[in-house]
Scaffold this motif. Structure first.
Motif, PDB file in Angstrom:
ATOM      1  N   GLU A 196       0.854  -1.179   0.000  1.00 11.25           N
ATOM      2  CA  GLU A 196       0.000   0.000   0.000  1.00 11.25           C
ATOM      3  C   GLU A 196       0.893   1.234   0.000  1.00 11.25           C
ATOM      4  N   ARG A 253      -3.302   3.568  -1.181  1.00  5.68           N
ATOM      5  CA  ARG A 253      -3.722   2.845  -2.401  1.00  5.68           C
ATOM      6  C   ARG A 253      -2.976   1.525  -2.501  1.00  5.68           C
ATOM      7  N   SER A 254      -3.633   0.513  -3.014  1.00  3.47           N
ATOM      8  CA  SER A 254      -2.975  -0.771  -3.213  1.00  3.47           C
ATOM      9  C   SER A 254      -2.182  -0.754  -4.519  1.00  3.47           C
ATOM     10  N   GLU A 294      -4.686  -0.911  -7.487  1.00  2.00           N
ATOM     11  CA  GLU A 294      -4.832   0.473  -7.967  1.00  2.00           C
ATOM     12  C   GLU A 294      -3.496   0.973  -8.525  1.00  2.00           C
ATOM     13  N   GLU A 302      -3.184   4.516 -10.067  1.00  2.00           N
ATOM     14  CA  GLU A 302      -3.176   5.616  -9.091  1.00  2.00           C
ATOM     15  C   GLU A 302      -1.814   5.699  -8.397  1.00  2.00           C
ATOM     16  N   VAL A 303      -1.269   4.552  -8.065  1.00  2.00           N
ATOM     17  CA  VAL A 303       0.028   4.532  -7.375  1.00  2.00           C
ATOM     18  C   VAL A 303       1.121   5.093  -8.280  1.00  2.00           C
TER      19      VAL A 303
END
Ligand SMILES: Nc1ncnc2c1ncn2[C@@H]1O[C@H](COP(=O)(O)OP(=O)(O)OP(=O)(O)O)[C@@H](O)[C@H]1O
Ligand SMILES: [Mg+2]
Length: 251
Positions: free
Chosen positions: A65, A69-70, A74, A77-78
Motif C-alpha cells: 500500500e 492505495r494498493s 490500484e 493511481e500509485v
C-alpha cells in the motif's frame, strides 16, 4: 496499512523465479519524509522488491500500500505518485539531456512547457544545466547517473525509488547525489534507496532494512542496528552484517 505517518506499507511480499526464491515474505513500512535504505549484497532481492513496490512486477504473495492505495489493485493511481530510478541507466544516448527529460516528462503526462521547465529545474538540481544541450552519449558515467535520477523526478513524485544510484561513480558525483537526496527529503519527499555500500546507508538513511537471500534479516535506524551488536554502537554496519550472516557484504 498506511496512515498519516506511514506512507508505504509492504506485507508478506514474496517472489520466485523458477527455482529461485528472490524475495521471501518481506514486510516493512516507510514513514513520510523518511529515507529508507534497503541494504544487501548482490542477488539479495533488492531490485525484485523495488519492482514489486513500484507496480512493475506482480508478487506471488503479499500486498503493498502506498499513500492508502494498493499497488496491486490500484496500480494506475500509485504510479501517479511514485518515481523510479532504475539500477540500469535508461536514457536515449543520442538525445540531449534536456530532450531526454522532456520526453520522460511528457510520458508522465506533463504539458510541453511544463516539461521543459521541469527539465531545466531538474538539471540545475544535479548541477548539469550547462551541459543540458549535449547528447547524453558525451556524458561521463556519473553524469548519466545524475540524469537517470532526475528522470524519476519529472512527475514530481511523493515517493522516490532509487535502485543503487551511486554504483561505479566517483566520490564527487556521489556526494552530489547524497546532497540531492537529502534536499528532496527536506522538501517533503519520501525515499527508498537501495545500496550495497554500508557506509553510504549509514550516512544517508533514517532507517535501514538489511536483506539477504530474499529475507529481511534486520530493520532499524543505523544506530539501533549498531547497538544490537555493541551497546555503545561502536561498530560499523558492515560488522553488523558480518555478525548476522557470517559473511562479508561484498562476498
Ligand atoms: N527476471 C528474473 N528472472 C530470473 N531470476 C531473476 C530475475 N530477477 C531476479 N532474479 C533472481 O532473483 C534474485 C534476486 O535478484 P535481485 O535483482 O532482486 O537482487 P539485488 O539485491 O537487486 O542484486 P544486485 O545488488 O546485484 O542488484 C537473484 O538470484 C536473481 O538471479
Ligand atoms: Mg539490484
Amino acid at each position: 496499512m498506511t496512515t498519516d505517518k506511514v506512507f508505504l506499507s509492504a506485507s508478506g511480499l514474496s517472489k520466485s523465479f523458477d527455482s529461485v526464491q528472490a524475495v521471501n515474505d518481506i514486510s516493512f513500512s516507510i514513514e513520510r519524509q523518511e529515507i529508507f535504505g534497503l541494504l544487501g549484497p548482490n542477488g539479495a532481492g533488492k531490485t525484485t522488491t523495488i519492482r514489486m513496490l513500484s507496480t512493475v512486477l506482480e508478487p506471488d504473495a503479499g500486498d503493498v500500500e502506498i499513500g492508502s492505495r494498493s499497488a496491486l489493485r490500484e496500480a494506475g493511481e500509485v504510479r501517479k505518485i511514485i518515481g523510479v530510478c532504475p539500477q540500469e541507466i535508461a536514457l536515449y544516448e543520442e538525445l540531449s539531456a534536456i530532450d531526454n527529460l522532456v520526453f520522460f516528462g511528457r510520458m508522465a503526462g506533463l504539458g510541453g512547457k511544463e516539461a521543459k521547465e521541469a527539465a531545466r529545474a531538474n538539471l540545475e538540481l544535479v548541477g548539469l544545466l550547462e551541459r543540458g544541450r549535449d547528447a547524453v552519449r558525451k556524458f561521463s558515467g556519473g553524469m548519466k547517473r545524475r540524469v537517470n535520477i532526475v528522470v524519476a523526478l519529472m512527475s514530481r513524485p511523493q515517493l522516490l525509488f532509487l535502485d543503487e544510484p551511486t554504483v561505479g561513480i566517483d566520490p564527487q558525483s556521489r556526494n552530489h547525489i547524497f546532497d540531492t537526496v537529502l534536499g528532496l527529503r527536506d522538501e517533503g519527499m519520501t525515499v527508498l534507496y537501495t545500496t550495497h555500500y554500508m557506509e553510504e546507508a549509514d550516512r544517508l538513511c533514517d532507517r535501514i532494512g538489511i536483506i539477504d537471500g530474499g529475507s529481511m534479516i534486520a530493520l532499524g535506524s543505523p544506530d539501533e542496528l549498531k547497538a544490537s551488536l555493541d551497546q555503545d554502537g561502536d561498530v560499523t554496519l558492515e560488522e553488523v552484517f558480518l555478525n548476522m550472516t557470517g559473511r562479508s557484504l561484498r562476498d
